[in-house]
Scaffold this active site. Structure first.
Site, short mmCIF file in Angstrom:
data_model
loop_
_atom_site.label_atom_id
_atom_site.label_comp_id
_atom_site.label_asym_id
_atom_site.label_seq_id
_atom_site.Cartn_x
_atom_site.Cartn_y
_atom_site.Cartn_z
N ARG A 61 0.82 -1.21 0.00
CA ARG A 61 0.00 0.00 0.00
C ARG A 61 0.86 1.27 0.00
O ARG A 61 0.49 2.28 -0.61
CB ARG A 61 -0.92 -0.03 1.23
CG ARG A 61 -1.91 1.10 1.26
CD ARG A 61 -2.94 0.88 2.36
NE ARG A 61 -3.91 1.95 2.38
CZ ARG A 61 -4.22 2.64 3.48
NH1 ARG A 61 -3.63 2.38 4.62
NH2 ARG A 61 -5.13 3.59 3.42
N ASP A 73 8.08 9.13 -5.69
CA ASP A 73 9.25 9.91 -5.29
C ASP A 73 9.52 9.86 -3.80
O ASP A 73 10.27 10.70 -3.27
CB ASP A 73 9.08 11.38 -5.74
CG ASP A 73 7.90 12.04 -5.03
OD1 ASP A 73 7.18 11.35 -4.27
OD2 ASP A 73 7.70 13.25 -5.23
N PRO A 160 -7.51 7.86 -4.19
CA PRO A 160 -8.92 7.50 -4.37
C PRO A 160 -9.61 7.28 -3.02
O PRO A 160 -8.97 6.86 -2.06
CB PRO A 160 -8.86 6.21 -5.18
CG PRO A 160 -7.47 5.73 -5.13
CD PRO A 160 -6.59 6.84 -4.70
N HIS A 190 -6.19 -5.55 -2.84
CA HIS A 190 -7.01 -5.77 -1.65
C HIS A 190 -7.26 -7.26 -1.38
O HIS A 190 -8.05 -7.60 -0.52
CB HIS A 190 -8.34 -5.02 -1.77
CG HIS A 190 -8.18 -3.53 -1.61
ND1 HIS A 190 -9.21 -2.65 -1.73
CD2 HIS A 190 -7.09 -2.78 -1.35
CE1 HIS A 190 -8.77 -1.41 -1.54
NE2 HIS A 190 -7.48 -1.46 -1.32
N THR A 191 -6.57 -8.12 -2.10
CA THR A 191 -6.52 -9.52 -1.69
C THR A 191 -5.67 -9.65 -0.42
O THR A 191 -5.66 -10.70 0.22
CB THR A 191 -5.93 -10.42 -2.81
OG1 THR A 191 -5.92 -11.78 -2.35
CG2 THR A 191 -4.50 -10.05 -3.16
N THR A 238 -8.96 -14.10 2.88
CA THR A 238 -7.61 -14.62 3.07
C THR A 238 -6.60 -13.47 2.98
O THR A 238 -5.86 -13.35 2.01
CB THR A 238 -7.28 -15.66 1.97
OG1 THR A 238 -7.57 -15.06 0.68
CG2 THR A 238 -8.11 -16.92 2.11
C1 HEM Z 1 -9.07 1.73 -6.16
C2 HEM Z 1 -8.90 2.62 -5.24
C3 HEM Z 1 -8.49 2.29 -3.84
C4 HEM Z 1 -9.13 2.68 -2.71
C5 HEM Z 1 -10.37 3.57 -2.63
C6 HEM Z 1 -8.42 2.11 -1.60
C7 HEM Z 1 -8.77 2.30 -0.27
C8 HEM Z 1 -8.23 1.61 0.78
C9 HEM Z 1 -8.66 1.75 2.15
C10 HEM Z 1 -9.75 2.69 2.65
C11 HEM Z 1 -7.93 0.89 2.89
C12 HEM Z 1 -8.02 0.69 4.40
C13 HEM Z 1 -7.25 1.79 5.05
C14 HEM Z 1 -7.57 2.04 6.49
O1 HEM Z 1 -8.35 1.31 7.10
O2 HEM Z 1 -7.04 3.02 7.00
C15 HEM Z 1 -7.02 0.21 2.00
C16 HEM Z 1 -6.09 -0.75 2.40
C17 HEM Z 1 -5.22 -1.35 1.53
N1 HEM Z 1 -5.01 -1.03 0.22
FE1 HEM Z 1 -6.22 0.13 -0.93
N2 HEM Z 1 -7.37 1.37 -2.06
C18 HEM Z 1 -7.36 1.46 -3.42
C19 HEM Z 1 -6.44 0.89 -4.27
C20 HEM Z 1 -5.36 0.15 -3.85
C21 HEM Z 1 -4.28 -0.29 -4.70
C22 HEM Z 1 -4.13 0.10 -6.16
C23 HEM Z 1 -3.45 -1.04 -3.93
C24 HEM Z 1 -2.16 -1.74 -4.32
C25 HEM Z 1 -1.90 -2.21 -5.51
C26 HEM Z 1 -4.01 -1.09 -2.61
C27 HEM Z 1 -3.51 -1.81 -1.56
C28 HEM Z 1 -4.04 -1.83 -0.29
C29 HEM Z 1 -3.60 -2.76 0.74
C30 HEM Z 1 -2.58 -3.86 0.58
C31 HEM Z 1 -4.33 -2.44 1.90
C32 HEM Z 1 -4.21 -3.10 3.29
C33 HEM Z 1 -3.11 -2.41 4.06
C34 HEM Z 1 -2.84 -2.96 5.44
O3 HEM Z 1 -3.43 -3.95 5.88
O4 HEM Z 1 -1.98 -2.36 6.13
N3 HEM Z 1 -5.15 -0.34 -2.59
N4 HEM Z 1 -7.21 0.68 0.73
#
Ligand code: HEM
Ligand SMILES: *[C@@H]1O[C@H](CO)[C@@H](O)[C@H](O)[C@H]1NC(C)=O
Ligand SMILES: *[C@@H]1O[C@H](CO)[C@@H](O)[C@H](O)[C@H]1NC(C)=O
Length: 315
Positions: A61, A73, A160, A190-191, A238
């Site tokens: 992330r 950057d 986003p 988000h897997t 998972t």
């Molecule tokens: C499409 C738009 C996206 C939105 C709206 C979004 C939003 C979010 C949100 C709200 C969370 C939880 C954060 C929290 O609870 O504070 C999250 C977690 C996460 N996001 Fe996204 N995300 C997006 C795209 C991506 C992309 C492109 C990736 C990586 C390729 C990604 C990887 C992750 C990962 C791995 C987590 C879990 C992090 C953790 O457990 O520490 N996300 N995302």
């Protein structure tokens, strides 16, 4: 001594070559200056992920957030200071900064001097995290340099939102040169990992038409209508395995975030979700491709920016 001459020559070449030649990232960028860089990053990432599986998600992330705010950057690593309006204040729940510090210190030791940028460390750590959790590998293009400034306003504007509808998600990715396929396949990130209750509460209680009722009920027990905003739920069943469960889940209206479910809600991205939910090879292949593309967003190269000595502050 020899490496020092090589280093000077290289600097000279960067000055005389046309801008386009120095602007392209390359997987072999550190081949001459620090062949130990990549194995060192991998070793520290693997140790961190085996201590805590979620760290792999957090590191993935970080690279995504870095690239979406002003290009890849490392601006998101800068701590607040009188001159830095830190992006950290705009990134709730961003974590993994200590692991990046540890990688930086081990890489600088392995290289004998600070040649590897923090932005490149983020890109490689993201790849190594995905691999450590069972996902695809790819050649990370390298040669990014680090910013000297950060922008909290850009972070707030360019990331986003989990409350966005599909058209807004599509246009948000397009702003960064990424298309619908990139949006869908990269959302497959988000897997892995977890989200806080505050990011999915409204969906859980109010989005009755578009969420599996049993799933919603289960979520409500750990995400009360008032309070509990930091309670965690996994983004797919998972969260420590890179698999297609994120996509199969969407087909059953079990996406955790509103933005996740938007990818399978009768719109133009439904077919891609179906493809990835039944074809892991396609997900692996396209995820790797889109990660390279995302890693190419507006890097600083050549003489732009700097290679930071400490990822948390400009030199
Ligand atoms: C499409 C738009 C996206 C939105 C709206 C979004 C939003 C979010 C949100 C709200 C969370 C939880 C954060 C929290 O609870 O504070 C999250 C977690 C996460 N996001 Fe996204 N995300 C997006 C795209 C991506 C992309 C492109 C990736 C990586 C390729 C990604 C990887 C992750 C990962 C791995 C987590 C879990 C992090 C953790 O457990 O520490 N996300 N995302
Ligand atoms: C559900 O929607 C109502 C009306 O928009 C809002 O006041 C309430 O806060 C929402 N519930 C949750 C748990 O977000
Ligand atoms: C909460 O959910 C309702 C029902 O889907 C929706 O109309 C509203 O815009 C949502 N609010 C937020 C802040 O996302």
């Amino acid at each position: 001594m020899a490496s020092r001459i090589f280093f000077c020559l290289w600097g000279y070449l960067l000055l005389v070559l046309p801008a386009t030649a120095s602007a392209a990232l390359s997987p072999y960028y550190y081949g001459g200056t620090c062949p130990n860089a990549l194995p060192t990053i991998k070793r520290v990432v693997e140790a961190a992920v085996s201590r805590e599986r979620r760290m792999g998600a957090s590191l993935l992330r970080l690279h995504f957030h870095d690239c979406f705010v002003n290009g890849c950057d490392a601006s998101l690593l800068l701590d607040p200071s009188p001159t830095i309006d830190s992006e950290k204040n705009a990134l709730p729940n961003a974590r993994g900064f200590e692991v990046i510090d540890q990688i930086k210190s081990e890489v600088d030791k392995a290289c004998g001097r600070p040649v590897v940028s923090c932005a490149d460390i983020l890109a490689v750590a993201a790849r190594d995290s995905v691999v450590a959790l069972g996902g695809p590998t790819w050649k990370v293009k390298l040669g990014r340099r680090d910013s000297t400034t950060a922008s909290r306003t850009a972070a707030e504007a360019d990331l986003p939102s989990p409350f966005s509808d599909l058209p807004e998600l599509i246009s948000g990715f397009k702003k960064h040169g990424l298309n619908e396929k990139d949006l869908v396949v990269l959302s497959g990130g988000h897997t892995l990992g977890f989200a806080q209750c505050g990011t999915f509460k409204n969906r859980t209680y109010n989005e009755t038409y578009n969420i599996n009722p049993n799933f919603a009920q289960k979520l409500r027990s750990s995400c009360p209508p008032n309070g509990g905003d930091r309670n965690l739920a996994p983004l797919d069943p998972t969260p420590a395995r890179f698999d297609i469960a994120y996509f199969t889940n969407l087909k059953y209206k079990k996406g955790l975030l509103h933005s996740d479910q938007q990818l399978f809600s009768g719109g133009s991205t439904d077919n891609l979700v179906k493809t990835y939910s039944s074809n892991p090879q396609a997900f692996w292949r396209d995820f790797a491709k889109s990660m390279v593309k995302m890693g190419n967003i507006k890097p600083l190269t050549g003489n732009q920016g700097q290679v930071r000595l400490n990822c948390r502050m400009a030199n």
